[in-house]
Design a protein around this motif. Structure first.
Motif, short mmCIF file in Angstrom:
data_model
loop_
_atom_site.label_atom_id
_atom_site.label_comp_id
_atom_site.label_asym_id
_atom_site.label_seq_id
_atom_site.Cartn_x
_atom_site.Cartn_y
_atom_site.Cartn_z
N ILE A 193 0.72 -1.14 0.12
CA ILE A 193 -0.09 -0.21 -0.32
C ILE A 193 1.15 1.45 0.21
O ILE A 193 2.08 1.56 0.11
CB ILE A 193 -0.91 0.00 1.56
N GLY A 194 -0.10 2.44 -0.30
CA GLY A 194 1.40 3.42 -0.36
C GLY A 194 1.12 4.82 -1.77
O GLY A 194 -0.20 4.27 -2.78
N LYS A 195 2.08 5.40 -1.79
CA LYS A 195 1.55 5.75 -3.23
C LYS A 195 3.10 6.45 -3.84
O LYS A 195 4.33 6.29 -3.04
CB LYS A 195 1.15 7.16 -3.32
N ASN A 196 3.26 7.00 -4.80
CA ASN A 196 4.48 6.84 -5.61
C ASN A 196 5.49 6.07 -5.35
O ASN A 196 6.29 6.41 -5.24
CB ASN A 196 5.16 8.67 -4.68
N TRP A 197 5.06 4.82 -5.79
CA TRP A 197 6.05 4.46 -6.11
C TRP A 197 6.05 3.64 -8.53
O TRP A 197 4.75 4.28 -8.81
CB TRP A 197 5.51 2.18 -6.55
N ARG A 198 6.97 3.43 -8.37
CA ARG A 198 6.88 2.93 -10.03
C ARG A 198 5.85 1.36 -10.67
O ARG A 198 6.89 1.15 -9.42
CB ARG A 198 7.63 3.03 -11.14
N GLU A 199 5.39 1.46 -11.36
CA GLU A 199 5.47 -0.13 -11.76
C GLU A 199 5.16 -0.62 -13.24
O GLU A 199 5.20 0.34 -13.90
CB GLU A 199 3.66 -0.76 -11.05
N LYS A 200 4.75 -1.53 -13.51
CA LYS A 200 5.45 -2.24 -15.25
C LYS A 200 5.15 -4.35 -15.05
O LYS A 200 5.19 -4.23 -14.05
CB LYS A 200 6.18 -2.41 -15.67
#
Ligand SMILES: [Zn+2]
Length: 502
Positions: A193-200
């Motif tokens: 959980i959270g915010k400001n991660w990058r994902e692919k």
């Protein structure tokens, strides 16, 4: 290193219930809500209820996971426990110790608070639930009461998350609606959980691997994603798995700056969590990431998809470590000399153990001081098995054939079996491996590998209690073949191909 320690709880009371209730009544019997109440300090409120309260008529104990992967006193984070009956009347209880409560009568609803502050020891972040700033990991194994965790395959849990509105939640669990999930195996469920991660989202011949990266790194996201893809594809080919598997990889950074090179990871079910620190240079950081991914992605197959019980950590840790080295050499991320150095160091560590215990015994005591031995000796056993299979088959077979056999025979939904028994049976079906399991797995004899090293063209020298290994300068034809099979000439071969392609 991964510290996946399977917690296996027997749900005895449930077998009794099955005699009285047809299975369809048992579908989806627990509902829970996990709510972040404050972020500073990080506090979580958990509420839950058993919809079919009859199932738990006899249940008066209310308890929580105490220790996990060597991290102690987890239940001390729990407070404000309240228990209710089906008419929502409060039930009195006695606190027996931290995380252990005994209700005065039957209860069907419960609530409590958890102090979810980041653990002081940063290594624990890969293994237990916490919220730190704008990132959090929720692992249901330590968030929910043991009686909910232990029923994983028999009852379905519906869980709702209440998070800050701009936060995201990512999981491999079945999503029913926004922030509501249905969990089949509670012990293995992980939520990022959270915010400001990058994902692919990466598709690897039909398998979906989602990779989340949190925090700035020396390497680019694209480099990390490409690495995970290459390694996942390698293992998928090795184990021969079916398509449509899902996996999640979460890569985050230790917050303290002075921990060059340190990393801690866990693979739980289909979730890989890695925390690491940077190395002085980008190339070294990338090399480290490759090592972490080689080790942890192996665990997505072993032990994650094996239906084994018991403590067989010597196998899935020692053999993961060895296989990770082999992959490193095969894809030219690791020099053959470094492969030999790692084996030599493991031999030195194993030699220096003052109290020798068998790998089977060590696996029972992993968190009481036997962890290093499991990795070191387990890896040496894997190497010896590989070398002996190569030698016997004149290079046609290797340890990969053993991995494939174990995986194909024991992957879910195969019937549950004792891990040690099943693995030993497969190893011992190869005559050449019987002395290895007898002397080094079931017993604690000192590892004598001179003959095996000689047959594959490796020299061993012991100086000042340190083992050193090197490939023979003039190996004979047979030794040369086996050395090549172990990857001795990989680097040269790759260079030749590159030159020809230029
Ligand atoms: Zn591991």
């Amino acid at each position: 290193m991964s510290k996946l320690n399977r917690i296996y709880f027997a749900a005895f009371f449930f077998f009794a219930c099955l005699l009285f209730f047809p299975l369809n009544i048992l579908a989806e019997t627990i509902e829970a809500t996990v709510k972040i109440t404050t972020l500073a300090p990080s506090t979580i409120e958990v509420r839950g209820r058993n919809i079919s309260a009859d199932v738990r008529q006899k249940e008066r104990n209310f308890s929580f996971l105490q220790n996990y992967a060597g991290i102690e006193n987890l239940a001390e984070r729990i407070s404000q426990v309240a228990l209710f009956d089906e008419r929502a009347s409060k039930i009195d209880y006695r606190k027996l110790s931290s995380g252990e409560y005994l209700a005065e009568s039957n209860f069907s609803e419960w609530s409590y608070q958890i102090n979810a502050a980041a653990p002081k020891n940063e290594s624990a972040k890969a293994h237990v639930s916490f919220i730190d700033g704008e990132q959090g990991i929720l692992m249901l194994g330590d968030l929910l009461p043991i009686n909910v965790v232990e029923n994983d395959n028999r009852e379905t849990l519906k869980i709702t998350f209440e998070l800050p509105s701009d936060w995201k939640i990512v999981s491999n669990e079945k999503k029913i609606s926004e922030r509501v999930f249905e969990i089949a195996d509670v012990e293995k469920a992980v939520f990022y959980i959270g915010k400001n991660w990058r994902e692919k989202e990466i598709d690897i011949s039909g398998d979906q691997v989602k990779f989340l990266i949190f925090g700035e790194r020396q390497f680019s996201d694209a480099e990390a994603f490409a690495m995970a893809e290459e390694i996942y594809a390698f293992y998928k080919n090795l184990f021969g798995a079916e398509p449509n598997q899902k996996a999640l990889i979460y890569l985050s950074k230790f917050s303290s700056a002075q921990s060059h090179g340190r990393w801690e990871a866990e693979t739980r079910g289909s979730n890989v969590t890695i925390f690491s620190a940077e190395m002085p240079f980008k190339t070294q950081s990338l090399q480290r990431l490759h090592e972490q991914l080689r080790h942890e992605i192996f665990h997505l197959w072993m032990p994650s998809r094996l239906n084994f019980s018991g403590n067989y950590d010597w196998f899935y840790e020692g053999f993961a470590l060895y296989q990770s080295l082999r992959v490193g050499v095969t894809v030219n991320r690791l020099r053959f000399e470094d492969f030999l150095d790692t084996l030599a160091r493991a031999h030195t560590i194993d030699n220096l153990q003052s109290r020798k215990i068998s790998l089977i015994e060590a696996s029972k005591n992993r968190w009481n001081g036997a962890n290093t031995q499991i990795y070191a000796r387990g890896m040496l056993v894997a190497f010896l098995c590989d070398a002996l299979i190569l030698q016997k088959s004149k290079g046609k077979n290797s340890l990969s054939d053993v991995f494939r056999e174990i995986y194909q025979k024991h992957k879910l939904p195969a019937p549950r079996q004792d891990g040690n028994t099943a693995i030993l049976q497969i190893l011992e079906s190869r005559e050449e491996l019987r002395p290895i399991t007898e002397n080094y797995v079931k017993n604690a004899r000192a590892i004598d590998w001179r003959t095996t090293l000689e047959t594959i063209g490796i020299e061993s020298v012991e100086e000042n209690f340190q083992t050193k290994l090197k490939a023979k300068e003039k190996p004979n034809g047979r030794q040369k073949d086996l050395l090549d099979r172990l990857g001795y000439n990989n680097w040269r071969k790759l260079r030749k191909v590159q030159n020809e392609n230029q």
